[in-house]
Motif scaffolding. Structure first.
Motif, mmCIF file in Angstrom:
data_model
loop_
_atom_site.group_PDB
_atom_site.id
_atom_site.type_symbol
_atom_site.label_atom_id
_atom_site.label_comp_id
_atom_site.label_asym_id
_atom_site.label_seq_id
_atom_site.Cartn_x
_atom_site.Cartn_y
_atom_site.Cartn_z
ATOM 1 N N MET A 1 0.844 -1.204 0.000
ATOM 2 C CA MET A 1 0.000 0.000 0.000
ATOM 3 C C MET A 1 0.884 1.261 0.000
ATOM 4 S SD MET A 1 -3.117 0.701 2.612
ATOM 5 C CE MET A 1 -4.112 -0.771 2.468
ATOM 6 N N ALA A 2 0.649 2.156 -0.899
ATOM 7 C CA ALA A 2 1.502 3.349 -0.965
ATOM 8 C C ALA A 2 1.107 4.331 0.137
ATOM 9 C CB ALA A 2 1.321 4.017 -2.315
ATOM 10 N N ASP A 3 2.079 5.042 0.661
ATOM 11 C CA ASP A 3 1.782 6.016 1.715
ATOM 12 C C ASP A 3 1.901 7.427 1.178
ATOM 13 O OD1 ASP A 3 1.314 4.129 3.488
ATOM 14 O OD2 ASP A 3 3.099 4.424 4.713
ATOM 15 N N VAL A 47 -7.193 3.255 -3.703
ATOM 16 C CA VAL A 47 -7.015 3.299 -2.239
ATOM 17 C C VAL A 47 -5.829 4.219 -1.929
ATOM 18 C CG1 VAL A 47 -6.613 1.975 -0.134
ATOM 19 C CG2 VAL A 47 -7.698 0.883 -2.089
ATOM 20 N N VAL A 48 -6.128 5.395 -1.374
ATOM 21 C CA VAL A 48 -5.040 6.336 -1.081
ATOM 22 C C VAL A 48 -4.959 6.548 0.427
ATOM 23 C CG1 VAL A 48 -4.074 8.620 -1.563
ATOM 24 C CG2 VAL A 48 -5.568 7.524 -3.251
ATOM 25 N N PRO A 49 -3.992 5.929 1.106
ATOM 26 C CA PRO A 49 -3.862 6.170 2.545
ATOM 27 C C PRO A 49 -3.054 7.440 2.796
ATOM 28 C CG PRO A 49 -2.579 4.242 1.858
ATOM 29 C CD PRO A 49 -2.988 4.968 0.627
ATOM 30 N N GLN A 343 -10.919 -6.034 0.342
ATOM 31 C CA GLN A 343 -10.263 -6.694 -0.795
ATOM 32 C C GLN A 343 -8.735 -6.588 -0.695
ATOM 33 O OE1 GLN A 343 -12.079 -5.797 -4.541
ATOM 34 N NE2 GLN A 343 -14.041 -6.567 -3.803
ATOM 35 N N GLY A 344 -8.235 -6.992 0.452
ATOM 36 C CA GLY A 344 -6.781 -7.016 0.631
ATOM 37 C C GLY A 344 -6.208 -5.737 1.199
ATOM 38 N N HIS A 345 -6.989 -4.689 1.291
ATOM 39 C CA HIS A 345 -6.499 -3.426 1.857
ATOM 40 C C HIS A 345 -6.900 -3.366 3.322
ATOM 41 C CE1 HIS A 345 -5.485 -2.065 -2.153
ATOM 42 N NE2 HIS A 345 -6.686 -2.466 -2.543
ATOM 43 N N LYS A 346 -5.907 -3.233 4.179
ATOM 44 C CA LYS A 346 -6.167 -3.251 5.624
ATOM 45 C C LYS A 346 -6.684 -1.891 6.087
ATOM 46 C CE LYS A 346 -4.342 -7.374 6.287
ATOM 47 N NZ LYS A 346 -5.322 -8.340 5.779
ATOM 48 N N ILE A 347 -7.799 -1.926 6.774
ATOM 49 C CA ILE A 347 -8.325 -0.719 7.413
ATOM 50 C C ILE A 347 -8.192 -0.944 8.916
ATOM 51 C CG2 ILE A 347 -10.423 0.681 7.793
ATOM 52 C CD1 ILE A 347 -9.423 0.929 4.922
#
Ligand code: HEM
Length: 454
Positions: A1-3, A47-49, A343-347
């Motif tokens: 996941m990009a930060d 998904v932009v964290p 879907q694989g992205h951790k929240i």
């Protein structure tokens, strides 16, 4: 996941220092804020964290992710309303869980489709007042601000149809006060970055004054002359809930706060949609002619009857396409109560999740030629092929807008009636630019001149 890390000024401004709106302002305070968000979403595949000092904001812009947050795992995501409490109080739009359900139940019948026939004459009467005003503008040729015009109309519709009252306040003044508060760009830190040469401080006093005006409105409405003593109005339903001894949570404060919610959430959104649709129609005169032709075919020269409204299909499609291009609520915000996996992205619990409706509405993945104004996308056969949750003007799931269907009737009637008598001519720069506040507003407004058809 990009930060992603966004720097922001820590200075205190209007709203709350911790407010997500405050933190998003560096992104929003751009020439083209929505393009910036779309480019980020594209780069990070929806998904932009955004990592901030103490917590995380996650921007989501894929229909499947929206479905998870709003529908299939909705109980894990609570509403986010920090900073907007002074506007909405403890009204249902701000609360969650069992209490939300309990508070919504007695209001729901006011939005059942069989009530719309009851409201119809009052919607038409509000449109008549608007037409009388526009006839004057047509004779003077003056330039008017369209969002002010449509906001007045929407407010009069709510007062008359839902509250059985005349509109006893000056909406231009009242709503400009509300905007003073909700316009996130008023944050001091952002103003300091504006290189306009002049810095106008927004003091606590200004905010307090704005909110004092706003808080006086429900009492003013209740105290205004009752129009027709109708039994079945939203206000009557609110009062009945207050009078119910088995419902102590629904106190007088609740009635007041629900009214505030309807007077803002039920008016600005409807007004922006109508104003943006008139802007789009001014750029697409063939669509304006088609609305007029449809009105003639369905109603002849007479005003629409209630049973004809459903036949004004093209007009409704124009409204739907307007809400795709300019969704008044462009971001839906939630706080994760517990951890989740999208879907694989951790929240993580405590993450603030922002669903970017605007970005989905403009995505070439889900719309052919997405920047094109094409109401035919909403023709039933084509609409059936749409990817579910790629179109979210009213959100989705149990917290979806209670007034979505009503707003479309309001705006269908308004378009048909106004355009049969007038041609509103847009007098601002093309393309109109966006000013992203809590709602999607036109930057600098939408100036128009009104011409009366002979
Ligand atoms: C074009 C017009 C409208 C748009 C685009 C719109 C949009 C929305 C959206 C997106 C939400 C959900 C917000 C979220 O989940 O964070 C919402 C909720 C709500 N809207 Fe609307 N709205 C419109 C018109 C109306 C009207 C006409 C009314 C009532 C007169 C209304 C009353 C409400 C209420 C009470 C809620 C909260 C529902 C709940 O939490 O149970 N809206 N609206």
């Amino acid at each position: 996941m990009a930060d992603m890390t966004v720097a922001y000024s820590p200075s205190h401004g209007l709203g709350e220092e911790q407010s997500i709106w405050f933190k998003l302002t560096p992104l929003l305070n751009q020439e083209n804020p929505m393009q910036v968000l779309a480019a980020l979403s594209d780069k990070y595949a929806g998904v932009v964290p955004i990592n901030l000092k103490n917590h995380r904001i996650v921007l989501l812009s894929e229909p499947a992710y929206a479905e998870r947050v709003l529908v299939t795992n909705a109980d894990n995501y609570t509403k986010y309303f920090d900073g907007l409490r002074p506007i909405f109080g403890k009204s249902m739009i701000t609360i969650d869980g069992a209490l939300w359900q309990k508070i919504r139940a007695p209001q729901q019948p006011a939005f059942h489709p069989h009530m719309f026939e009851e409201y119809f004459p009052y919607l038409m009467s509000a449109i008549d007042s608007k037409m009388a005003r526009w006839a004057k503008f047509a004779s003077t040729g003056e330039t008017i601000e369209m969002v002010e015009e449509t906001w007045t109309l929407a407010a009069e519709m709510v007062c008359k149809a839902l509250f059985d009252r005349e509109m006893p306040f000056n909406p231009h003044f009242v709503f400009s006060q509300v905007k003073t508060y909700t316009d996130v760009m008023n944050h001091k830190s952002i103003r300091l970055k504006n290189v306009r040469g002049e810095l106008v401080e927004m003091t606590g006093e200004d905010t307090a004054k704005a909110m004092e005006v706003w808080h006086s409105i429900p009492d003013t409405v209740m105290g205004a002359g009752i129009l027709e003593h109708r039994d079945k109005t939203l206000l009557k339903m609110l009062e009945a809930a207050e009078a119910d001894p088995n419902f102590p949570e629904f106190d007088h404060r609740q009635v007041i706060d629900e009214m505030k919610q309807y007077l803002w959430a039920g008016t600005e959104t409807t007004a922006l949609t109508l104003a943006w649709s008139l802007y789009l129609l001014s750029q697409h005169p063939e669509a304006m002619e088609r609305i007029r032709a449809e009105a003639r075919a369905v109603c002849g020269d007479a005003d629409p009857e209630w049973n004809q409204v459903q036949q004004l299909t093209y007009t409704k499609m124009v409204i739907q396409e307007t809400m795709r291009l300019f969704p008044p609520i462009w971001a839906l915000i939630r706080i994760a109560a517990g951890d989740d996996d999208i879907q694989g992205h951790k929240i993580k619990a405590g993450d603030k999740v922002v669903i970017l409706a605007y970005v989905m509405h403009h995505s070439p993945k889900y719309w052919t030629d997405p920047e094109k104004f094409d109401p035919e996308r909403f023709a039933p056969e084509r609409a059936k092929k749409r990817v579910k949750y790629s179109y979210l003007p009213f959100a989705a799931g149990k917290r979806a807008c209670i007034g979505g269907a009503l707003s479309q009737i309001e705006n269908t009637l308004a378009l048909v009636q106004l355009l049969r008598r007038f041609t509103p001519e847009y007098a601002g720069p093309v393309p109109a630019k966006i000013h992203a506040t809590v709602t999607l507003c036109p930057k600098g407004g939408l100036p128009f001149r009104i011409r009366e058809l002979s």
